[in-house]
Write a protein that holds these residues in place. Structure first.
Motif, PDB file in Angstrom:
ATOM      1  N   LEU A 156       0.829  -1.212   0.000  1.00  0.00           N
ATOM      2  CA  LEU A 156       0.000   0.000   0.000  1.00  0.00           C
ATOM      3  C   LEU A 156       0.861   1.258   0.000  1.00  0.00           C
ATOM      4  N   LEU A 157       1.952   1.247   0.765  1.00  0.00           N
ATOM      5  CA  LEU A 157       2.827   2.419   0.786  1.00  0.00           C
ATOM      6  C   LEU A 157       3.497   2.629  -0.574  1.00  0.00           C
ATOM      7  N   ARG A 158       3.851   1.527  -1.248  1.00  0.00           N
ATOM      8  CA  ARG A 158       4.428   1.663  -2.592  1.00  0.00           C
ATOM      9  C   ARG A 158       3.399   2.196  -3.578  1.00  0.00           C
ATOM     10  N   ILE A 159       2.159   1.748  -3.446  1.00  0.00           N
ATOM     11  CA  ILE A 159       1.102   2.230  -4.337  1.00  0.00           C
ATOM     12  C   ILE A 159       0.922   3.732  -4.166  1.00  0.00           C
ATOM     13  N   VAL A 160       0.973   4.205  -2.916  1.00  0.00           N
ATOM     14  CA  VAL A 160       0.877   5.643  -2.679  1.00  0.00           C
ATOM     15  C   VAL A 160       2.041   6.361  -3.353  1.00  0.00           C
ATOM     16  N   SER A 161       3.233   5.787  -3.262  1.00  0.00           N
ATOM     17  CA  SER A 161       4.413   6.413  -3.871  1.00  0.00           C
ATOM     18  C   SER A 161       4.257   6.507  -5.383  1.00  0.00           C
ATOM     19  N   GLN A 162       3.787   5.433  -6.010  1.00  0.00           N
ATOM     20  CA  GLN A 162       3.579   5.452  -7.456  1.00  0.00           C
ATOM     21  C   GLN A 162       2.468   6.418  -7.843  1.00  0.00           C
ATOM     22  N   SER A 163       1.424   6.473  -7.035  1.00  0.00           N
ATOM     23  CA  SER A 163       0.316   7.391  -7.316  1.00  0.00           C
ATOM     24  C   SER A 163       0.777   8.836  -7.235  1.00  0.00           C
ATOM     25  N   ALA A 164       1.745   9.091  -6.355  1.00  0.00           N
ATOM     26  CA  ALA A 164       2.265  10.452  -6.226  1.00  0.00           C
ATOM     27  C   ALA A 164       2.918  10.910  -7.523  1.00  0.00           C
ATOM     28  N   VAL A 165       3.521   9.962  -8.242  1.00  0.00           N
ATOM     29  CA  VAL A 165       4.129  10.301  -9.530  1.00  0.00           C
ATOM     30  C   VAL A 165       3.054  10.784 -10.497  1.00  0.00           C
ATOM     31  N   LEU A 166       1.891  10.134 -10.445  1.00  0.00           N
ATOM     32  CA  LEU A 166       0.807  10.482 -11.368  1.00  0.00           C
ATOM     33  C   LEU A 166       0.049  11.727 -10.929  1.00  0.00           C
ATOM     34  N   VAL A 167      -0.225  11.825  -9.627  1.00  0.00           N
ATOM     35  CA  VAL A 167      -1.100  12.881  -9.123  1.00  0.00           C
ATOM     36  C   VAL A 167      -0.304  14.078  -8.598  1.00  0.00           C
ATOM     37  N   GLY A 168       0.795  13.794  -7.910  1.00  0.00           N
ATOM     38  CA  GLY A 168       1.523  14.862  -7.223  1.00  0.00           C
ATOM     39  C   GLY A 168       2.030  15.946  -8.144  1.00  0.00           C
ATOM     40  N   PHE A 169       2.622  15.564  -9.273  1.00  0.00           N
ATOM     41  CA  PHE A 169       3.150  16.576 -10.173  1.00  0.00           C
ATOM     42  C   PHE A 169       2.028  17.424 -10.769  1.00  0.00           C
ATOM     43  N   GLY A 170       0.891  16.778 -11.046  1.00  0.00           N
ATOM     44  CA  GLY A 170      -0.255  17.535 -11.551  1.00  0.00           C
ATOM     45  C   GLY A 170      -0.767  18.524 -10.519  1.00  0.00           C
ATOM     46  N   LEU A 171      -0.897  18.074  -9.275  1.00  0.00           N
ATOM     47  CA  LEU A 171      -1.357  18.962  -8.208  1.00  0.00           C
ATOM     48  C   LEU A 171      -0.363  20.086  -7.964  1.00  0.00           C
ATOM     49  N   GLY A 172       0.922  19.738  -8.012  1.00  0.00           N
ATOM     50  CA  GLY A 172       1.945  20.766  -7.820  1.00  0.00           C
ATOM     51  C   GLY A 172       1.876  21.828  -8.892  1.00  0.00           C
ATOM     52  N   GLY A 173       1.654  21.399 -10.150  1.00  0.00           N
ATOM     53  CA  GLY A 173       1.540  22.364 -11.236  1.00  0.00           C
ATOM     54  C   GLY A 173       0.345  23.280 -11.061  1.00  0.00           C
ATOM     55  N   VAL A 174      -0.795  22.698 -10.645  1.00  0.00           N
ATOM     56  CA  VAL A 174      -1.991  23.507 -10.396  1.00  0.00           C
ATOM     57  C   VAL A 174      -1.744  24.473  -9.240  1.00  0.00           C
ATOM     58  N   LEU A 175      -1.077  23.995  -8.193  1.00  0.00           N
ATOM     59  CA  LEU A 175      -0.816  24.835  -7.021  1.00  0.00           C
ATOM     60  C   LEU A 175       0.020  26.051  -7.395  1.00  0.00           C
ATOM     61  N   LEU A 176       0.968  25.850  -8.310  1.00  0.00           N
ATOM     62  CA  LEU A 176       1.842  26.954  -8.700  1.00  0.00           C
ATOM     63  C   LEU A 176       1.130  27.993  -9.563  1.00  0.00           C
ATOM     64  N   THR A 177      -0.038  27.686 -10.064  1.00  0.00           N
ATOM     65  CA  THR A 177      -0.831  28.691 -10.773  1.00  0.00           C
ATOM     66  C   THR A 177      -1.588  29.589  -9.797  1.00  0.00           C
ATOM     67  N   VAL A 178      -1.661  29.150  -8.546  1.00  0.00           N
ATOM     68  CA  VAL A 178      -2.412  29.896  -7.527  1.00  0.00           C
ATOM     69  C   VAL A 178      -1.482  30.641  -6.582  1.00  0.00           C
TER      70      VAL A 178
END
Length: 445
Positions: A156-178
């Motif tokens: 489960l912890l590895r799945i979260v880590s892999q999901s961060a690759v997919l979701v985290g960068f997208g969220l980070g990009g959106v955050l930087l627009t705000v």
């Protein structure tokens, strides 16, 4: 260690396959959420720091160093500081690591912090990360035991880590627009503090596994013990080497997109396909397969997981390449069974240091794999490089799988001989007792 401190007395019995019993453990829920928050902080800080350094210097090299510095200090922290995981109470180590990262994020967010200091602070976070990860992995064996619940918790912890690759960068990009990059770093500060609070209030205090001696010497001694054991060394290499080769397609995604003449929009798909396969493979293996089945598929998946990359030199369509990447990623499910073997092979007093060495080696060797793939692509076409990675990687992984099987049989033979030796001693003792008893009976008569 007292039973109440181990936290295993209330564990649900894992009678059925799936992740439900893992989430039934209250302490694991706290660790899981803390992991997600701290990982989100790391991902957002990487994006924000990259943008900030580029804005301050205009240098692509310095901006790229932000990502490179996320790999390099792992080796230092994982070897020189690995003893922290065993010498101090694990909850204290986890909380302090989060607080150190929070302090670094706070300093990064200050307007007066220069570029050189930003890069140094990035190194500090990276050096602390393997200590945090190794301690958390070892703590999972206290929270979940060292059986199937531990395997599923790690998954489960590895799945979260892999999901961060997919979701985290997208969220980070959106955050930087705000918000500004330094504002995003302030958000990172909040995620680290929240993780520390969850771990402090949501997990039990447990004593250190071992102690004594200078920290660096103790850490290096643990690393030597881990690497000197043939069985543990073989398992570590099988945990490290497949990821070293499988990162090549992701590292060369932009160059491959240029080689086949597709737009930049496809680069994201090429980089996301493998994490999608990894998540799908882990979820299926954890939810649908029994522990025995997960053990049976370890060596076939580890040995053959890179074979799909052999399709690259034949220049198939982009759809086929995406399928290849998904399949290569899904082979990562071999780690569920291998995690169990690794925990079984490592003595309890060495687990914290072994887990830290494992984490440090994994991150370092992936960085090496990316660098070597990029260097090879300077001389050959990307499709040729990835295909060559598939061939060379498969050969190395098959040889390692054979070594793991051989060391497993040797360990079983040693255990059988030990049990047989004990049985012979017991039998001889029983015979002596019988003879002595007969003598006494005869004398009594």
């Amino acid at each position: 260690m007292p039973e109440e401190n181990r936290g295993t007395s209330t564990l649900p019995t894992p009678e059925k396959t799936g992740y439900g019993p893992v989430f039934a453990v209250r302490e694991f829920r706290a660790v899981f959420l803390a992991h997600a928050l701290s990982l989100l902080g790391v991902v957002v800080s990487e994006i924000a720091l990259t943008v900030l350094v580029y804005e301050m210097t205009g240098s692509p090299l310095l901006s790229a160093l932000v990502f490179a510095l996320g790999f390099l200090p792992y080796l230092v922290g994982g070897t020189l500081l690995s003893g922290v995981a065993d010498r101090f109470p694990p909850r204290r180590v986890l909380v302090v690591c989060d607080l150190v990262c929070a302090g670094c994020a706070a300093l990064m967010a200050l307007p007066a912090t220069p570029v050189a200091a930003l890069l140094v602070l990035r190194c500090v976070i990276a050096a602390v990360s393997p200590v945090f990860s190794g301690t958390r992995m070892a703590t999972l064996t206290d929270i979940l035991g060292d059986g199937d619940l531990f395997v599923l918790g790690r998954s489960l912890l590895r799945i979260v880590s892999q999901s961060a690759v997919l979701v985290g960068f997208g969220l980070g990009g959106v955050l930087l627009t705000v918000v500004s990059p330094r504002g995003a770093l302030a958000v990172t500060l909040g995620t680290f503090l929240a993780s520390a609070l969850l771990l402090r209030l949501g997990t039990r205090r447990r004593p250190a596994r071992a102690g004594g001696g200078a920290l660096v010497r103790y850490s290096l001694s643990g690393a030597r013990q881990v690497l000197a054991d043939r069985r543990i060394r073989a398992l570590l290499l099988l945990l490290w080497v497949p990821p070293m080769f499988v990162v090549a397609p992701e590292a060369l995604a932009a160059a491959y997109a240029d080689e086949i003449g597709v737009g930049t929009a496809w680069i994201g798909l090429l980089m996301c396909a493998m994490p999608v396969g990894t998540i799908a493979g882990e979820l299926y293996a954890g939810a649908a397969l029994s522990p025995a089945t997960r053990s049976r598929i370890v060596l076939p998946l580890a040995g053959g997981g890179l074979l799909p990359l052999l399709l690259y030199p034949f220049h198939p369509g982009l759809g086929w390449i995406l399928l290849v990447l998904v399949l290569a990623g899904s082979a990562g499910a071999y780690t569920l069974g291998l995690d169990r073997w690794f925990v079984d092979a490592v003595p309890e007093e060495l687990r914290g240091r072994a887990m830290t060495v494992h984490t440090a080696g994994l991150m370092t060797i992936q960085g090496v794999g990316m660098a070597l793939a990029g260097a090879a692509a300077e001389f050959w076409a990307v499709s040729t490089v990835v295909g060559g990675v598939g061939v060379l990687g498969t050969v190395c992984c098959v040889l390692l799988a054979v070594e793991v099987r051989r060391t497993g049989r040797s360990r079983e033979d040693e255990g059988t001989a030990l049990v047989k030796g004990r049985g012979e001693r017991v039998e001889k003792g029983a015979n002596i007792d019988t003879r002595d008893g007969a003598d006494h009976d005869m004398t009594g008569r």
